[in-house]
Design a protein around this motif. Structure first.
Motif, PDB file in Angstrom:
ATOM      1  N   THR A  55     -23.764 -61.062 -40.574  1.00 56.42           N
ATOM      2  CA  THR A  55     -22.363 -61.415 -40.360  1.00 56.42           C
ATOM      3  C   THR A  55     -22.340 -62.721 -39.584  1.00 56.42           C
ATOM      4  O   THR A  55     -22.886 -62.796 -38.468  1.00 56.42           O
ATOM      5  N   VAL A  56     -21.744 -63.758 -40.185  1.00 56.05           N
ATOM      6  CA  VAL A  56     -21.640 -65.067 -39.542  1.00 56.05           C
ATOM      7  C   VAL A  56     -20.200 -65.250 -39.077  1.00 56.05           C
ATOM      8  O   VAL A  56     -19.264 -65.159 -39.886  1.00 56.05           O
ATOM      9  N   SER A  57     -20.023 -65.483 -37.791  1.00 62.14           N
ATOM     10  CA  SER A  57     -18.694 -65.664 -37.215  1.00 62.14           C
ATOM     11  C   SER A  57     -18.513 -67.102 -36.777  1.00 62.14           C
ATOM     12  O   SER A  57     -19.356 -67.639 -36.038  1.00 62.14           O
ATOM     13  N   LEU A  58     -17.432 -67.729 -37.232  1.00 65.35           N
ATOM     14  CA  LEU A  58     -17.089 -69.087 -36.833  1.00 65.35           C
ATOM     15  C   LEU A  58     -15.873 -69.019 -35.918  1.00 65.35           C
ATOM     16  O   LEU A  58     -14.911 -68.296 -36.208  1.00 65.35           O
ATOM     17  N   VAL A  74     -25.183 -62.370 -36.721  1.00 60.73           N
ATOM     18  CA  VAL A  74     -25.538 -60.999 -36.323  1.00 60.73           C
ATOM     19  C   VAL A  74     -26.148 -60.284 -37.525  1.00 60.73           C
ATOM     20  O   VAL A  74     -25.514 -60.226 -38.594  1.00 60.73           O
ATOM     21  N   PRO A  75     -27.359 -59.746 -37.402  1.00 66.44           N
ATOM     22  CA  PRO A  75     -27.940 -58.974 -38.503  1.00 66.44           C
ATOM     23  C   PRO A  75     -27.240 -57.628 -38.669  1.00 66.44           C
ATOM     24  O   PRO A  75     -26.835 -57.009 -37.687  1.00 66.44           O
ATOM     25  N   LEU A  83     -36.545 -61.696 -35.560  1.00 66.87           N
ATOM     26  CA  LEU A  83     -35.927 -62.658 -36.473  1.00 66.87           C
ATOM     27  C   LEU A  83     -35.848 -64.011 -35.788  1.00 66.87           C
ATOM     28  O   LEU A  83     -35.416 -64.118 -34.646  1.00 66.87           O
ATOM     29  N   ARG A  84     -36.281 -65.048 -36.497  1.00 63.33           N
ATOM     30  CA  ARG A  84     -36.193 -66.421 -35.981  1.00 63.33           C
ATOM     31  C   ARG A  84     -35.262 -67.219 -36.895  1.00 63.33           C
ATOM     32  O   ARG A  84     -35.375 -67.142 -38.111  1.00 63.33           O
ATOM     33  N   TYR A  85     -34.383 -67.996 -36.268  1.00 66.95           N
ATOM     34  CA  TYR A  85     -33.360 -68.716 -37.010  1.00 66.95           C
ATOM     35  C   TYR A  85     -33.521 -70.224 -36.808  1.00 66.95           C
ATOM     36  O   TYR A  85     -33.854 -70.686 -35.724  1.00 66.95           O
ATOM     37  N   PRO A 123     -28.912 -57.306 -30.394  1.00 64.35           N
ATOM     38  CA  PRO A 123     -30.346 -57.408 -30.712  1.00 64.35           C
ATOM     39  C   PRO A 123     -30.555 -58.126 -32.042  1.00 64.35           C
ATOM     40  O   PRO A 123     -29.950 -57.776 -33.055  1.00 64.35           O
ATOM     41  N   GLY A 124     -31.387 -59.156 -32.030  1.00 65.49           N
ATOM     42  CA  GLY A 124     -31.675 -59.907 -33.250  1.00 65.49           C
ATOM     43  C   GLY A 124     -30.636 -60.937 -33.609  1.00 65.49           C
ATOM     44  O   GLY A 124     -30.807 -61.678 -34.579  1.00 65.49           O
TER      45      GLY A 124
END
Length: 203
Positions: A55-58, A74-75, A83-85, A123-124
């Motif tokens: 879930t990507v929140s702008l 958020v995963p 997880l690395r971004y 988390p993550g």
């Protein structure tokens, strides 16, 4: 008790200085607020990238060109491993040498590697601020590396500019330091003119 003329000039100078300081503090506050996300996101995107779901929140939509765009990733579901971004702000257009992109309207922009940090509440998850430098169409290119391999996805972003301030207002604000200098010089000239002449020395 009458106030001296020099005192009026000093009050004028003080008022201009306070006005300039207020304007500067407002500019700093707006810049800081632009990099902080509020309690509720303005736009939420649900994304699937291979075995991962996010879930990507702008926190701004449309984004404001020249200001950072706060976001969170958020995963969804349990996270088994780390997880690395890596997030990059990518302008949409024709790719030129040196990572420059020619956008619609002949605007030039460059790819920007965005900063991300772990979200202490998820988390993550991560939070960050995307650098959107020029008005137009952009995308956030997200590269995720985790226990199920490496995947990537994009989130479309539209950037607009703030409404322009009136020309007269811009000139008025821009010349505040000049007004202060003029008032200061006039006050100094009046102060010198009001000095009593020294008594003539007796022979």
């Amino acid at each position: 008790m009458k106030m001296k003329k020099g005192g009026k000039w000093q009050q004028c100078l003080l008022a201009l200085s306070i006005l300039a300081l207020i304007f500067l503090l407002v500019e700093i506050a707006v810049s800081i607020a632009a990099t902080q996300h509020g309690d509720a996101p303005v736009r939420v995107e649900h994304v699937t990238a291979g075995p991962y779901r996010f879930t990507v929140s702008l926190y701004d939509d449309p984004a404001r060109a020249g200001f950072a765009l706060p976001f969170t990733i958020v995963p969804q579901g349990p996270v088994h491993g780390t997880l690395r971004y890596q997030v990059t702000s990518v302008p949409v257009g024709t790719l030129l040498p040196e990572n420059k992109v020619k956008m619609e309207g002949n605007r030039l922009a460059t790819l920007v590697r965005d900063s991300v940090s772990a979200d202490p509440q998820v988390p993550g998850g991560v939070q960050g601020a995307a650098e959107i430098t020029v008005q137009g169409l952009w995308k956030l290119h997200v590269l995720v590396d985790g226990p199920a391999g490496q995947q990537a996805f994009d989130v479309a972003v539209t950037a607009t500019t703030l409404p322009p301030i009136p020309i007269w207002s811009g000139w008025l604000i821009g010349f505040i330091p000049v007004y202060g200098i003029v008032v200061f010089l006039l006050a100094q000239m009046k102060h010198k003119g009001q000095r009593a002449p020294l008594p003539a020395s007796r022979v």
